[in-house]
Write a protein that holds these residues in place. Structure first.
Motif, PDB file in Angstrom:
ATOM      1  N   ARG A  30     -36.523  -9.017  48.002  1.00 57.85           N
ATOM      2  CA  ARG A  30     -35.151  -8.750  47.541  1.00 57.85           C
ATOM      3  C   ARG A  30     -34.131  -9.374  48.476  1.00 57.85           C
ATOM      4  N   LYS A  31     -34.466  -9.326  49.760  1.00 54.57           N
ATOM      5  CA  LYS A  31     -33.543  -9.921  50.725  1.00 54.57           C
ATOM      6  C   LYS A  31     -33.412 -11.426  50.468  1.00 54.57           C
ATOM      7  N   LEU A  32     -34.544 -12.075  50.261  1.00 49.38           N
ATOM      8  CA  LEU A  32     -34.505 -13.523  50.013  1.00 49.38           C
ATOM      9  C   LEU A  32     -33.682 -13.827  48.768  1.00 49.38           C
ATOM     10  N   CYS A  33     -33.888 -13.029  47.723  1.00 48.34           N
ATOM     11  CA  CYS A  33     -33.130 -13.240  46.494  1.00 48.34           C
ATOM     12  C   CYS A  33     -31.636 -13.118  46.759  1.00 48.34           C
ATOM     13  N   ASN A  34     -31.287 -12.119  47.534  1.00 48.37           N
ATOM     14  CA  ASN A  34     -29.870 -11.876  47.744  1.00 48.37           C
ATOM     15  C   ASN A  34     -29.235 -12.888  48.688  1.00 48.37           C
ATOM     16  N   LEU A  35     -30.007 -13.372  49.635  1.00 47.59           N
ATOM     17  CA  LEU A  35     -29.450 -14.330  50.589  1.00 47.59           C
ATOM     18  C   LEU A  35     -29.386 -15.741  50.021  1.00 47.59           C
ATOM     19  N   LEU A  36     -30.170 -15.946  48.989  1.00 48.30           N
ATOM     20  CA  LEU A  36     -30.442 -17.313  48.528  1.00 48.30           C
ATOM     21  C   LEU A  36     -29.208 -18.199  48.431  1.00 48.30           C
ATOM     22  N   ILE A  37     -28.146 -17.665  47.862  1.00 50.30           N
ATOM     23  CA  ILE A  37     -26.991 -18.528  47.592  1.00 50.30           C
ATOM     24  C   ILE A  37     -26.353 -19.040  48.877  1.00 50.30           C
ATOM     25  N   ASP A  38     -26.567 -18.369  49.975  1.00 51.73           N
ATOM     26  CA  ASP A  38     -25.958 -18.789  51.237  1.00 51.73           C
ATOM     27  C   ASP A  38     -26.869 -19.642  52.105  1.00 51.73           C
ATOM     28  N   VAL A  39     -28.107 -19.758  51.723  1.00 57.24           N
ATOM     29  CA  VAL A  39     -29.026 -20.580  52.506  1.00 57.24           C
ATOM     30  C   VAL A  39     -28.651 -22.040  52.300  1.00 57.24           C
ATOM     31  N   GLU A  40     -28.902 -22.880  53.307  1.00 57.39           N
ATOM     32  CA  GLU A  40     -28.565 -24.292  53.106  1.00 57.39           C
ATOM     33  C   GLU A  40     -29.454 -24.898  52.019  1.00 57.39           C
ATOM     34  N   GLU A  41     -28.961 -25.994  51.474  1.00 54.82           N
ATOM     35  CA  GLU A  41     -29.553 -26.545  50.246  1.00 54.82           C
ATOM     36  C   GLU A  41     -31.062 -26.759  50.325  1.00 54.82           C
ATOM     37  N   TRP A  42     -31.508 -27.293  51.449  1.00 46.97           N
ATOM     38  CA  TRP A  42     -32.925 -27.659  51.522  1.00 46.97           C
ATOM     39  C   TRP A  42     -33.786 -26.403  51.565  1.00 46.97           C
ATOM     40  N   GLY A  43     -33.277 -25.410  52.262  1.00 47.41           N
ATOM     41  CA  GLY A  43     -33.979 -24.138  52.293  1.00 47.41           C
ATOM     42  C   GLY A  43     -34.052 -23.518  50.915  1.00 47.41           C
ATOM     43  N   GLN A  44     -32.981 -23.663  50.147  1.00 43.13           N
ATOM     44  CA  GLN A  44     -32.969 -23.107  48.793  1.00 43.13           C
ATOM     45  C   GLN A  44     -34.124 -23.661  47.972  1.00 43.13           C
ATOM     46  N   VAL A  45     -34.329 -24.960  48.083  1.00 44.94           N
ATOM     47  CA  VAL A  45     -35.385 -25.594  47.288  1.00 44.94           C
ATOM     48  C   VAL A  45     -36.740 -24.960  47.625  1.00 44.94           C
ATOM     49  N   VAL A  46     -36.993 -24.847  48.908  1.00 39.60           N
ATOM     50  CA  VAL A  46     -38.296 -24.332  49.337  1.00 39.60           C
ATOM     51  C   VAL A  46     -38.456 -22.875  48.918  1.00 39.60           C
ATOM     52  N   ILE A  47     -37.398 -22.097  49.102  1.00 36.76           N
ATOM     53  CA  ILE A  47     -37.490 -20.674  48.761  1.00 36.76           C
ATOM     54  C   ILE A  47     -37.693 -20.502  47.253  1.00 36.76           C
ATOM     55  N   ILE A  48     -36.947 -21.256  46.469  1.00 33.82           N
ATOM     56  CA  ILE A  48     -37.057 -21.101  45.014  1.00 33.82           C
ATOM     57  C   ILE A  48     -38.466 -21.458  44.550  1.00 33.82           C
ATOM     58  N   ASN A  49     -39.008 -22.530  45.101  1.00 32.97           N
ATOM     59  CA  ASN A  49     -40.358 -22.912  44.688  1.00 32.97           C
ATOM     60  C   ASN A  49     -41.375 -21.849  45.063  1.00 32.97           C
ATOM     61  N   MET A  50     -41.187 -21.283  46.245  1.00 27.57           N
ATOM     62  CA  MET A  50     -42.123 -20.246  46.683  1.00 27.57           C
ATOM     63  C   MET A  50     -41.970 -19.009  45.794  1.00 27.57           C
ATOM     64  N   LEU A  51     -40.727 -18.631  45.504  1.00 28.47           N
ATOM     65  CA  LEU A  51     -40.510 -17.426  44.702  1.00 28.47           C
ATOM     66  C   LEU A  51     -41.040 -17.606  43.284  1.00 28.47           C
ATOM     67  N   THR A  52     -41.037 -18.830  42.792  1.00 28.20           N
ATOM     68  CA  THR A  52     -41.598 -19.071  41.470  1.00 28.20           C
ATOM     69  C   THR A  52     -43.065 -18.660  41.461  1.00 28.20           C
ATOM     70  N   ARG A  53     -43.773 -19.102  42.484  1.00 26.80           N
ATOM     71  CA  ARG A  53     -45.177 -18.746  42.564  1.00 26.80           C
ATOM     72  C   ARG A  53     -45.355 -17.245  42.735  1.00 26.80           C
ATOM     73  N   TYR A  54     -44.504 -16.695  43.599  1.00 25.40           N
ATOM     74  CA  TYR A  54     -44.580 -15.257  43.845  1.00 25.40           C
ATOM     75  C   TYR A  54     -44.405 -14.483  42.549  1.00 25.40           C
ATOM     76  N   ALA A  55     -43.376 -14.850  41.802  1.00 21.58           N
ATOM     77  CA  ALA A  55     -43.070 -14.107  40.583  1.00 21.58           C
ATOM     78  C   ALA A  55     -44.213 -14.206  39.580  1.00 21.58           C
ATOM     79  N   ARG A  56     -44.896 -15.337  39.577  1.00 22.11           N
ATOM     80  CA  ARG A  56     -46.012 -15.493  38.655  1.00 22.11           C
ATOM     81  C   ARG A  56     -47.158 -14.541  38.973  1.00 22.11           C
ATOM     82  N   THR A  57     -47.246 -14.110  40.222  1.00 23.25           N
ATOM     83  CA  THR A  57     -48.330 -13.201  40.550  1.00 23.25           C
ATOM     84  C   THR A  57     -47.918 -11.746  40.395  1.00 23.25           C
ATOM     85  N   GLN A  58     -46.622 -11.468  40.439  1.00 27.68           N
ATOM     86  CA  GLN A  58     -46.192 -10.082  40.530  1.00 27.68           C
ATOM     87  C   GLN A  58     -45.617  -9.489  39.251  1.00 27.68           C
ATOM     88  N   PHE A  59     -45.121 -10.333  38.368  1.00 24.56           N
ATOM     89  CA  PHE A  59     -44.464  -9.792  37.187  1.00 24.56           C
ATOM     90  C   PHE A  59     -45.258 -10.153  35.934  1.00 24.56           C
TER      91      PHE A  59
END
Lengths: 1015, 418
Positions: free
Chosen positions: A222-251
């Motif tokens: 939840r923290k990552l989701c909420n912080l996401l918009i303020d993370v620098e651009e390159w970090g956003q890409v990596v986090i979003i890709n990781m969360l995509t995988r995460y969400a596929r396992t959890q929801f």
């Protein structure tokens, strides 16, 4: 050899010693000699005391490195300067070190102590760069030192140093993968970091070191989701890709029901005959078996928080969000990404190339999404060929019955292009349109036949190949075309096209009985000069003619087979031998001979022209593997949706983590408050200036909502600052509470008066956030009278409880620690004459998804005393009872708490317009209307409001019209809106409308409210 | 992530290499050269090339190939976008990004690259942060440095790196406080043979040059924000504010930056400001062809069309052209077969035209396709979509800034099929 002068110098100490040795070396050429000389003067410069000379030398050395020249022999001279005071010299030495340390490990060790000193420097930039260089020196001996440095830096005060530590983790891992376990610990620690600066880098480290440890993400999700918009651009890409995988396992898949429906619909659409009725039945059964799908709020959170990033200027971020939506969003919501992707087509051609590849894949699955943007894919003559071909692919995928005529008109222009590769691709595209859309098949075929008289041979050849495929679909009607094509064999030279024509004539020789043998005659003449692929088809044609028309073609066939027998290519020799045995009846020929005709002239299914992008979506979109259509090294498979959702409670963060932070850091972090995702509302001047943007929930500020609260704000402001301090500390917890916390504050302000009178302790201590054990005071007064009289329920009667009586009520305050829980206030009175010890909750029996947060054990309760505690229950938005045991030191009592539906929600504040807007979205099935008559005493504004608010925990919404009352709330678990409208018509008649996507809640609420009003 | 970077010039020389992890031999570029050979033109080199052990991702800008070497899975756009950012940064530092410039400033380039990536993962890409870490070279600074011995490298962590507004440095001071905004719209269009529009859309950007002291907080509002259909922002723009009020609220970076790029919704009909009348004929029998084009204004809202430039790629069969323009100059390159006509301003009273004949190769048949005409033009003081800035306000600072807004319409990818 390169290293030897370096050692020589080390021993000799002076550079003049080496010079004559190399200057007179006859083996080294002129250039090399001068090179070495120059290196010598560089060494001299590096040895001098003047910084400017050193700098000049280093600049020249770096220029050499940049050009790819070997400068490794200077290593000893350079490494001496690692402790140089001049910062630019130092930086350049670092550059040099990182480049050559791997090759000169022993000498590199000389520099380590400097970095170790640097790690302790008060300047954060120096600490960070020392760690950067230390971790970039790929020398295995220093692994323990690196490990130590990383661990230390991971708890550095400066977030910049912590970021560097995160970067160092994959470096160390690639050097020594045995350190994995220790590194995971560091990653775990850094994942808990709250600063946006660190978030991107640590997720990067996570992805490189331990992408399989998905469990590390739970608490930080939840923290990552909420912080996401303020993370620098390159970090956003990596986090979003990781969360995509995460969400596929959890929801759960948001499309599970639809996908089944769609599948069967699609089958019907394409009219595949073999559709099995059994199959359909099974599907229907499985459909019925499925439970109605409710999206996990965390899943929703991810979708909501990534959506604004579609507006990013960074194409990689936009693509990352697009793939996230494609893989995770419900079908109805995926459409939003189309616009953003189309926008990227304006960018550099490399970006276009990648985006079009992904659009091509998406457009197969979800054609409707891009249809409105059809014209954006029109091709300009100035586009590079590879872009043209991709656009063509997309256009073909988008073609359907309605737009095919425009697309074909567009294709007609393309066919006349000067770029012949592109023309060939266009012809293929026309072929695909013709096979997919029956309506235009004849038009396309006619168009293609016209192209057969084109002057360009490539165009003709491509047309022949495509026509061949089209004709296979209905050969009988097109003997004219086949004849026309037979004539082409004289002129056309492209092997593929010749082969296609021959195959066509052979296959349909019965339609052109006169021409076929003649073609064979011609081909037999030129057989030896043909390409292999053509030869094979000649043999094929001969065989087929022999079977159908052996009278005319027997000799020709023999001739061709004889030619083939002595061909250079063994494939052809092989084929000739095989065919001869098969078709020419001899004594020895086997049983197959009879079936030769059946074998050769069997009905062949028409080829299906498919996009090469079909099924590419099993690779995660936007990934390198998807682009290459092959698994790249290190690709993480996108998992399938689980059938059963794993426990969502793993993402709850229960205990506020107390990080040891100095007061200095605390101050700093206050300044570092996130720019957009600020959860702590009204504090800094900037935020108050743009209060509108700080919340996603449509709440107007409390200043406007009530006069009483405005006075409260000023008086309580100091206290609130205290709270704020505390929130900083309690970290993640506060971040995820977001809006709820806001509400809580507001409510608290309202309640403040009452609170003070009651003298109950303010939740100031960190423990207070988790629990409010309020011993022996009248907790029922806590609520402001606006909520009406609070109903108490009995949990345990004093008779049944052997003197212990327990009552509970719904305090209607957000349960601290978990916003999805309903707070239940429990009052326990000891009516016995002995002390009751260790009162606690145990063995809760809950339905799936329900959770319970027990109150802390009450150690002892004196006779005649009363204690009041709060426990939290997540009812999952249902009115099912929560069963558990209440234990004392001697007895166990089975008790259950069943919530009235009105307690499953929390009020939200919205404006009239917002209310209308939301109401507009919740019509149809989600709307429940009931007529009622208001009793005498319920015919005043005050009474109505009081009755409704007592029946349900809702907030009043301002309303312009008289005699109309509006209330709004959100369900506690899923956060779905519940909107209540009460229209008071003439006399006693009234109409009650409840809008909510939770239909069950809506119906029950209507019943409860009517009952409350009737009383 | 990004392992190494190679810079390759038009003649195929690797003139710069930088490695962020272990050194990758430059021989890996042979795969790239192979692909380059296969592709006839530079822009047809595939941006992603797979080799047995590495993947090569490249961008082509300013006649230089920037080739990144990667070893493991990474979103290709991540690398491509980063490479473009590198080019932008060079441009920002040196004014132009050319081979000569890079070679001359190789040390600065190297230092910048070192800061931009750490272990192949982007570290600092905001140009104002980089400029504090490594100061851009100027003649004055070079002179001062040689005398005083100070350096181009900053020894403090740039303030932006830790702040919530990383794009702005603290302590900015100007004597003249000014903020300029250029609203630039580009028309992308395809016009068919008969002059009717096949597709037309307007893409716009707002480029800003802000030189303001301190930490100003700006808001910019539009008269007609509904026109904007799809927008993308500089990270400084507060998204929520835009969502709710359609106002751009931001703390601007210092200097030049692109505030916003937008797309005007497709429902609005696009006014096409020019038309082209053309008559291009190849005759089957003779080796002469006729060529005649006239350019005229259409819907210009009373503004003059300037900087008109017509280019057309002629078919291979055309050997030479003898043309006479009524105004401006024209060039036909017989090697690339590219016709360029620099028209200049359009005078509505006397429409510019270009007439004459084409010499075709004898013996070959007539080309299938008539050439497409690409058009460039500019219209000052007009945003063709009708977008208008309402007002610009500044909060957070006391002084009164000088504000200026300029509108311009340009041709984007404007193509006329003949």
């Amino acid at each position: 050899m390169a290293a030897s002068p370096a050692y020589g110098e080390e021993k000799g100490g002076s550079s003049s010693l080496g010079e004559p040795e190399y200057g007179h070396d006859p083996a080294s050429g002129g250039i090399f000699a001068s090179d070495y000389k120059r290196h010598d003067d560089l060494k001299e410069m590096l040895d001098s005391n003047k910084d400017s000379l050193k700098l000049e030398a280093m600049k020249r050395i770096v220029a050499m490195i940049a050009r790819g020249k070997n400068a490794s022999d200077l290593f000893p001279a350079v490494v001496k300067n690692v402790a140089c005071k001049n910062i630019e010299v130092k930086k350049l030495v670092y550059v040099y070190l990182v480049r050559y340390a791997e090759e000169q490990q022993d000498l590199a060790l000389l520099s380590i102590s400097t970095f170790q000193r640097g790690l302790k420097d008060p300047n954060q930039l120096i600490r960070a760069s020392a760690l950067r260089v230390l971790s970039s020196i790929r020398v295995p001996i220093i692994v323990p030192i690196m490990m130590l440095a990383i661990k230390e830096a991971a708890s550095d005060m400066s977030p910049y140093v912590r970021k560097t530590a995160a970067h160092a983790i994959p470096k160390l891992y690639s050097l020594d993968s045995d350190q994995k376990d220790q590194l995971i610990e560091v990653i775990e620690k850094l994942l808990a970091d709250k600063t946006t600066l660190v978030a991107g880098s640590v997720v990067m480290a996570f992805e490189e070191v331990c992408p399989e440890r998905i469990d590390l993400i739970h608490k930080n999700y939840r923290k990552l989701c909420n912080l996401l918009i303020d993370v620098e651009e390159w970090g956003q890409v990596v986090i979003i890709n990781m969360l995509t995988r995460y969400a596929r396992t959890q929801f759960l898949s948001p499309n599970q029901n639809e996908s089944l429906l769609e599948e069967s619909a699609e089958k019907a659409f394409y009219g595949s005959e073999e559709e099995d009725t059994k199959d359909a039945k099974a599907e229907a059964a499985s459909l019925a078996k499925r439970k109605p799908y409710v999206m996990d709020p965390d899943h929703r959170l991810l979708l909501r928080n990534t959506k604004p990033l579609l507006q990013s200027r960074n194409a990689a971020v936009v693509m990352a969000v697009a793939q996230l939506y494609f893989h995770l969003a419900p079908k109805a919501e995926v459409g939003v990404i189309a616009k953003a992707l189309v926008r990227l087509l304006r960018s550099h051609s490399e970006v276009q190339y990648v985006v079009l590849q992904n659009v091509a894949t998406m457009s197969i699955k979800r054609r409707g999404m891009f249809e409105p943007y059809l014209k954006s894919f029109y091709i300009r003559s100035t586009d590079p060929t590879q872009i043209k071909i991709l656009k063509l692919e997309v256009l073909t995928n988008l073609a359907n019955e309605t737009n095919i005529s425009t697309i074909l008109r567009e294709f007609q222009t393309y066919i006349r292009s000067m770029d012949k590769d592109f023309v060939a691709a266009t012809i293929q595209a026309i072929g695909r349109c013709a096979t997919n859309i029956g309506k235009v098949r004849d038009t396309c075929l006619n168009g293609l036949v016209q192209l057969l008289s084109n002057r360009d041979e490539l165009v003709v050849a491509e047309s022949v190949v495509v026509i061949k495929k089209l004709l296979q679909m209905q050969p009988a009607q097109h003997s004219e075309i086949i004849k026309h094509m037979a004539k082409l064999t004289d002129n056309i030279q492209v092997p593929m096209a010749r082969a296609s024509i021959l195959w066509l004539i052979g296959e349909y020789c019965e339609h052109v009985p006169k021409i076929a043998p003649d073609v064979l005659r011609k081909m037999a003449k030129s057989f030896t000069n043909e390409e292999d692929i053509v030869k094979l088809q000649v043999i094929n044609l001969a065989a087929k003619l022999y079977l159908t028309n052996s009278k005319q073609s027997k000799l020709l066939t023999q001739y061709v087979l004889n030619l083939a027998k002595y061909d250079q290519n063994y494939d052809i020799r092989d084929r000739a031998r095989f065919i001869r045995q098969l078709i020419v009846p001899t004594e020895k020929s086997g049983a197959l001979n009879k079936y030769a005709k059946k074998l050769f002239l069997a009905q062949k299914p028409a080829p299906i022209l498919e996009s090469s992008f079909k099924d590419r979506d099993h690779f995660q979109l936007g990934s390198l593997s998807h682009l290459l259509n092959a698994k790249a090294v290190g690709y993480q498979e996108l998992p399938d949706w689980p059938d059963e959702a794993p426990d969502p409670s793993v993402r709850n963060v229960e205990v506020p983590e107390w990080t040891k932070c100095t007061s200095r850091e605390k101050r700093k972090e206050k300044v570092e408050k996130p720019f957009y995702s600020d959860s702590e509302g009204e504090s800094g001047p900037t935020e108050s200036a743009d209060s509108g943007e700080s919340h996603h929930e449509p709440e107007s500020d409390s200043e406007e909502s009530g006069s009483s609260s405005s006075s409260g704000t000023s008086s309580s402001s100091s206290e609130e600052e205290d709270e704020e301090e505390e929130e900083e500390g309690s970290g993640e917890q506060s971040e995820e509470k977001e809006g709820e916390e806001e509400e809580e504050k507001r409510k608290k302000r309202k309640e403040k008066g009452g609170l003070r009178k009651a003298g109950s302790p303010q939740p100031l201590s960190p423990m207070g956030w988790a629990w409010w054990p309020m011993l022996s005071c009248g907790p029922w007064q806590l609520l402001s009278p606006a909520f009406g009289a609070v109903r108490t329920y009995e949990l345990l009667h004093r008779m049944a409880g052997e003197g212990l009586s327990v009552e509970y009520c719904f305090s209607r305050r957000p349960f601290p620690g978990d916003p999805h829980m309903v707070a239940v206030q429990i009052q326990i009175s000891n009516n016995t004459d002995a002390e009751v010890k260790s009162l606690r909750v145990s063995e809760p029996k809950l339905l799936a998804g329900m959770r319970i947060q027990e109150f802390p054990e009450i150690e002892s309760l004196a006779p005649g005393d009363t204690a009041s505690v709060v426990m939290g229950i997540d009812f999952c938005d249902s009115t099912q009872a929560a069963n558990f045991q209440l234990c004392t030191h001697t007895r166990h009592f089975y008790v259950s708490i069943q919530p009235p539906v009105g307690e499953l929600m929390a009020p939200v504040f919205m404006s009239e317009n917002e209310f209308r807007k939301e109401q507009g979205k919740l019509t149809g099935m989600s709307e429940i209307t009931e007529k009622l008559t208001l009793p005498e005493k319920c015919r005043s504004d005050h009474a109505i409001v009081q009755q409704v608010t007592s029946a349900a925990n809702v907030g009043r919404v301002p309303c312009g019209a008289d005699n109309e009352y509006r209330f709004a709330a959100k369900t506690v678990t899923s956060g779905s809106l519940v909107l209540i409208t009460l229209e008071w018509r003439e006399g006693a008649a009234a109409q009650l409308t409840v809008n909510s996507e939770k239909m069950v809640i809506g119906t029950m609420l209507v019943k409860d409210i009517i009952q409350a009003l009737a009383q | 992530m990004i392992h190494s970077l190679f810079l390759i010039n038009a003649s195929g020389d690797i003139f710069l290499e930088k490695h962020w992890k272990s050194v990758v031999s430059r021989s890996v570029c042979d795969y790239f050269f192979e692909a380059q050979e296969r592709a006839s033109e530079a822009e047809n080199v595939p941006p992603v090339i797979s080799t047995p052990h590495h993947y090569l991702l490249s961008v082509y800008r300013h006649k230089i190939f920037f080739v990144a070497v990667i070893q493991t899975e990474v979103p290709p756009l991540f690398v491509i976008e980063f490479l473009h950012r590198v080019v932008d940064t060079f441009q920002d530092y040196f004014g132009i990004c050319s081979e000569v410039m890079i070679k001359d400033n190789v040390v600065v380039v190297y230092e910048v690259l070192e800061e931009m990536l750490d272990n192949g993962f982007p570290l600092a890409t905001e140009s104002n942060i980089l400029k504090e870490l490594i100061k851009p070279p100027t003649i004055l600074r070079t002179v001062v440095n040689t005398i005083t011995g100070s350096t181009n490298v900053g020894d403090q962590l740039p303030t932006g790196q830790l702040s919530v507004v990383p794009w702005r440095r603290t302590g900015v001071k100007y004597t003249n406080n000014e903020a300029y905004f250029d609203v630039i719209e580009e028309i992308d269009a395809i016009i068919d043979k008969s002059g009717s529009t096949i597709t037309a859309e307007i893409q716009g950007v707002i480029d800003a040059c802000v030189k303001l002291t301190g930490m100003p907080d700006l808001t910019l509002s539009f008269m007609n924000p509904r026109l904007l259909d799809d927008v993308s922002f500089h990270p400084c723009v507060r998204f929520k504010r835009w969502e709710s009020e359609r106002i751009l609220s931001f703390i601007p970076p210092d200097g030049n930056f692109r505030l916003l790029s937008y797309h005007v919704s497709a429902q609005n009909l696009v006014a096409i400001p020019v038309y082209v009348k053309h008559n291009i004929n190849f005759r089957d029998s003779s080796s002469l062809g006729r060529f005649e084009i006239t350019v005229g204004p259409k819907q210009t809202m009373g503004k003059t069309i300037e900087g008109v430039m017509v280019t057309s790629q002629m078919p291979k069969g055309v050997l030479n052209m003898s043309l006479t323009p009524s105004q401006g100059t024209h060039i036909f390159d017989p090697v690339t077969k590219l016709l360029t006509w620099d028209v200049g301003k359009i005078n509505p009273q006397k429409l510019p035209s270009l007439k004459g004949s084409m010499n075709l190769q004898a013996g070959t048949s007539k080309p299938d396709e008539n050439p497409t005409i690409n058009l460039q033009f500019k219209i000052q003081q007009l945003a063709i979509s009708g977008l208008k800035v309402n007002r610009l306000d500044m909060y957070g600072e006391k002084y009164k800034p000088f504000k200026g807004i300029k509108y311009m319409t340009k041709a984007g990818k404007f193509q006329v099929r003949t």
